[in-house]
Design an enzyme around this catalytic site. Structure first.
Site, PDB file in Angstrom:
ATOM      1  N   HIS A 108      -4.891   4.898   7.205  1.00 25.71           N
ATOM      2  CA  HIS A 108      -5.481   6.016   8.847  1.00 25.71           C
ATOM      3  C   HIS A 108      -5.704   7.477   8.394  1.00 25.71           C
ATOM      4  O   HIS A 108      -5.180   7.519   7.528  1.00 25.71           O
ATOM      5  CB  HIS A 108      -3.424   5.470   9.131  1.00 25.71           C
ATOM      6  CG  HIS A 108      -1.859   5.612   8.999  1.00 25.71           C
ATOM      7  ND1 HIS A 108      -2.253   6.781   7.923  1.00 25.71           N
ATOM      8  CD2 HIS A 108      -1.770   4.437   8.467  1.00 25.71           C
ATOM      9  CE1 HIS A 108      -1.136   6.209   7.563  1.00 25.71           C
ATOM     10  NE2 HIS A 108      -0.592   5.807   7.758  1.00 25.71           N
ATOM     11  N   GLN A 173      -0.878   6.693  14.429  1.00 22.75           N
ATOM     12  CA  GLN A 173      -1.523   6.416  12.871  1.00 22.75           C
ATOM     13  C   GLN A 173      -2.863   5.655  12.762  1.00 22.75           C
ATOM     14  O   GLN A 173      -3.204   4.639  12.456  1.00 22.75           O
ATOM     15  CB  GLN A 173      -0.951   6.568  11.815  1.00 22.75           C
ATOM     16  CG  GLN A 173       0.381   7.421  11.505  1.00 22.75           C
ATOM     17  CD  GLN A 173       1.071   6.562  10.600  1.00 22.75           C
ATOM     18  OE1 GLN A 173       1.754   5.228  10.537  1.00 22.75           O
ATOM     19  NE2 GLN A 173       1.702   7.505   9.703  1.00 22.75           N
ATOM     20  N   ASP A 205      -1.476   3.758  -1.012  1.00 22.55           N
ATOM     21  CA  ASP A 205      -0.812   3.902  -0.180  1.00 22.55           C
ATOM     22  C   ASP A 205      -1.457   2.454   0.692  1.00 22.55           C
ATOM     23  O   ASP A 205      -2.059   1.956   0.958  1.00 22.55           O
ATOM     24  CB  ASP A 205      -0.490   4.208   1.130  1.00 22.55           C
ATOM     25  CG  ASP A 205       0.598   4.267   2.226  1.00 22.55           C
ATOM     26  OD1 ASP A 205       2.253   3.769   1.853  1.00 22.55           O
ATOM     27  OD2 ASP A 205       0.806   4.129   3.572  1.00 22.55           O
ATOM     28  N   GLU A 212      -7.536  -5.324   5.000  1.00 18.69           N
ATOM     29  CA  GLU A 212      -7.615  -6.774   5.867  1.00 18.69           C
ATOM     30  C   GLU A 212      -8.397  -5.339   7.645  1.00 18.69           C
ATOM     31  O   GLU A 212      -9.527  -6.162   7.987  1.00 18.69           O
ATOM     32  CB  GLU A 212      -6.135  -6.394   6.555  1.00 18.69           C
ATOM     33  CG  GLU A 212      -5.074  -7.763   6.196  1.00 18.69           C
ATOM     34  CD  GLU A 212      -4.074  -7.443   6.555  1.00 18.69           C
ATOM     35  OE1 GLU A 212      -3.978  -7.303   7.186  1.00 18.69           O
ATOM     36  OE2 GLU A 212      -2.610  -7.953   5.777  1.00 18.69           O
ATOM     37  N   GLU A 250       0.733  -0.125  -4.217  1.00 14.76           N
ATOM     38  CA  GLU A 250       0.743  -1.046  -3.072  1.00 14.76           C
ATOM     39  C   GLU A 250       1.265  -2.093  -2.163  1.00 14.76           C
ATOM     40  O   GLU A 250       0.624  -2.152  -1.949  1.00 14.76           O
ATOM     41  CB  GLU A 250       1.775   0.111  -2.684  1.00 14.76           C
ATOM     42  CG  GLU A 250       3.281  -0.577  -1.056  1.00 14.76           C
ATOM     43  CD  GLU A 250       3.417   0.818   0.183  1.00 14.76           C
ATOM     44  OE1 GLU A 250       4.491   0.467   0.139  1.00 14.76           O
ATOM     45  OE2 GLU A 250       2.560   1.191   0.256  1.00 14.76           O
ATOM     46  N   ASP A 318      10.845   4.079   0.208  1.00 12.88           N
ATOM     47  CA  ASP A 318      10.704   2.913   1.912  1.00 12.88           C
ATOM     48  C   ASP A 318      11.858   2.738   1.779  1.00 12.88           C
ATOM     49  O   ASP A 318      12.764   2.407   1.022  1.00 12.88           O
ATOM     50  CB  ASP A 318       9.258   2.684   1.875  1.00 12.88           C
ATOM     51  CG  ASP A 318       8.547   2.831   2.304  1.00 12.88           C
ATOM     52  OD1 ASP A 318       8.089   3.972   3.085  1.00 12.88           O
ATOM     53  OD2 ASP A 318       6.881   2.896   1.876  1.00 12.88           O
TER      54      ASP A 318
END
Length: 558
Positions: A108, A173, A205, A212, A250, A318
């Site tokens: 994004h 985003q 990331d 998808e 990730e 995170d």
């Protein structure tokens, strides 16, 4: 295999250190960490022993998501410095034997990015198809949002053009449409730009989400038949431009799906991948003081291509996600390590660092890191782990673990000379405040966690078996103990860890290259008695051993 062979695929044995420039060291007193401050600490990282530095986003950004909302993929945030200062960091690090990787964010952009500003001006904008749009009201997608505390849909209505745009993360985003060949070209161009400036690879990331998006959007001009072709394109591009570059992904998915992201048998997609399944099993094992969940996760790992590698970790930037555990298993970890709802996030993770979760017990903390470093793969640590920093729960959400680095016991922990109110983020207080936890004190103490980390990293970097060898569990009768080995062309490293508080003695059968093989303790530099493959090891509560099995020297055989 010769030691020189390990240099080509350097990531297979790398020790990675992740940091956020804006919270590492402020050189000019404005309250924000900067590249000049980082440059001044490269020798600190070299002394610690790491050989791969992962820089979290340093790009221009509105900072609604700590820099992951990028407004210019080719820029450097002026708050942290310039392109010239970044090149100085990269060059200095590489001179000290440290590779540098950067976050590559291709899911994004910020809604302030020029592409999106142009895309929402008109449906005929050349940048319209850089994003994913729909002209009919979307169904309920609340179960698909990544951050359920702030979003209730992955679609947001844009009043100017009367359509909805896709965003799996925050509404500020918008997701890029990587099914669009023009977007893929731009992704390659971005990667090529930073390679040209000297970076050695990228951490990618949230990889499954942009895959998808391709399936959601499609491409009338002809998208790849398989969405994974995008990763293949990126991997091939990087290796053409810089043959030693790597992609660390990730991918928080079950092992069978993770294998696809490595490129299966071809190994032509991601170079490395974080082992989220193993990390979560490790926390369950720590809670239960039972090594079996961890052993099962390691045995469930699928074989991967020789050029690929797993990245092991106990903490990242995170929330500490526990989504691959069952609901009851997750609750076990919550009850033990984060019983206060304030310590939890999204009903799936914890916003805490490891030392407070383990009640500051130095034996248990060191055992946990020793275990993680001994696993087959490549270890990764988050800044501050080497001194046992704690979280600051007063900082909202996932940012609780991203407080300023604690260099000394002075005001602001030596991070900045600015007034505390001007800091980019508040320094941790209470028992984990800088006066109790800092680099300066620990570098002077021979028994400190920092000293332990330096020795651990040094030993790990000498154990090529852990990055390159064949892994197996060593069977024994104590459920609190994990014993495993990695074998590489006649040499083996054996690691034995007691996850329990009670001392135990374990009997192991070690198959060696010959009857005269010897065991050497890698931390104590002493021999361990081995009688025709049988060894008895005493382990303190939370004790551990790293042992190398090797043929006896010729003089011992005479």
């Amino acid at each position: 295999m010769r030691a020189t062979d390990t240099s080509d695929l350097w990531w297979k044995s790398a020790v990675t250190y992740c940091l956020d420039v804006q919270t590492y060291l402020d050189s000019d007193g404005d309250g924000v960490g900067d590249l000049q401050g980082l440059a001044d600490r490269i020798d600190y990282l070299a002394k610690l022993g790491i050989n791969c530095l992962w820089l979290m986003p340093f790009y221009p950004s509105p900072h609604h998501d700590d820099g992951y909302d990028v407004a210019d993929f080719y820029g450097v945030d002026p708050r942290v410095g310039t392109h010239g200062e970044l090149v100085e960091v990269i060059r200095t690090a590489q001179d000290r034997g440290i590779k540098v990787i950067a976050d590559l964010l291709i899911n994004h952009t910020s809604d302030q990015h020029p592409w999106f500003r142009e895309a929402r001006r008109s449906k005929n904008s050349r940048y319209r198809d850089f994003y994913v749009w729909r002209d009919t009201e979307p169904p309920d997608t609340s179960d698909q949002v990544v951050f359920p505390d702030e979003e209730d849909s992955i679609w947001t209505y844009d009043e100017r053009t009367g359509e909805w745009y896709l965003h799996h993360f925050y509404s500020h985003q918008p997701d890029l449409n990587v099914a669009n060949p023009a977007v893929r070209d731009e992704v390659m161009r971005i990667a090529g730009f930073w390679l040209q400036l000297g970076v050695d690879g990228f951490r990618v990331d949230a990889v499954p989400f942009f895959i998808e998006d391709v399936e959601t959007s499609g491409d009338p001009q002809g998208a790849p038949a398989d969405p994974h072709d995008i990763l293949k394109e990126l991997r091939a591009f990087l290796w053409r431009r810089k043959g030693s570059s790597m992609l660390l992904g990730e991918v928080n998915l079950p092992f069978t799906q993770q294998l696809e992201y490595f490129g299966g048998d071809a190994g032509d997609e991601l170079t490395m991948m974080f082992d989220f399944v193993g990390m979560q099993a490790m926390y369950l094992s720590l809670v239960r003081e039972d090594a079996r969940p961890m052993a099962k996760a390691l045995q469930d790992r699928p074989p991967i291509h020789p050029s690929c590698q797993w990245a092991n970790f106990l903490r990242n930037h995170d929330e500490l996600t526990l989504d691959k555990l069952t609901k009851s298993e997750r609750q076990e970890v919550f009850d033990a390590f984060g019983p206060d709802p304030e310590m939890q996030l999204f009903d799936r993770g914890l916003r805490r660092r490891l030392p407070p979760m383990l009640d500051g017990d130095p034996r248990r903390i060191r055992m946990a890191y020793s275990l993680m470093f001994s696993l087959p793969g490549s270890p990764s640590i988050f800044y501050g782990e080497e001194i046992g920093m704690g979280e600051n729960l007063d900082i909202p959400g996932r940012l609780s673990v991203r407080s300023p680095m604690q260099w000394d016991g002075d005001r602001n922990g030596g991070f900045s000379t600015a007034r505390p109110s001007r800091l980019t983020r508040a320094v941790t207080q209470d028992g984990y405040a800088p006066e109790h936890v800092n680099v300066a004190d620990q570098q002077q103490s021979p028994d400190s966690l920092w000293r332990f980390f330096r020795e651990l990293i040094s030993v790990r970097r000498e154990c090529h078996e852990l990055g390159w060898g064949d892994f197996s569990i060593i069977e024994q009768d104590t459920t609190a103990v994990l014993a495993h080995r990695c074998d590489l062309e006649g040499s083996s490293v054996i690691a034995v860890h007691n996850l329990g508080a009670d001392p135990v003695t374990v009997a192991l059968t070690i198959d060696g290259p010959d009857d005269d093989a010897v065991l050497v303790d890698l931390f104590e530099d002493s021999r361990v008695p081995l009688d025709r493959g049988a060894v008895t090891l005493p382990l303190d509560g939370y004790g551990y051993h790293w042992l190398r099995l090797q043929p006896a020297p010729q003089r011992d055989r005479a």
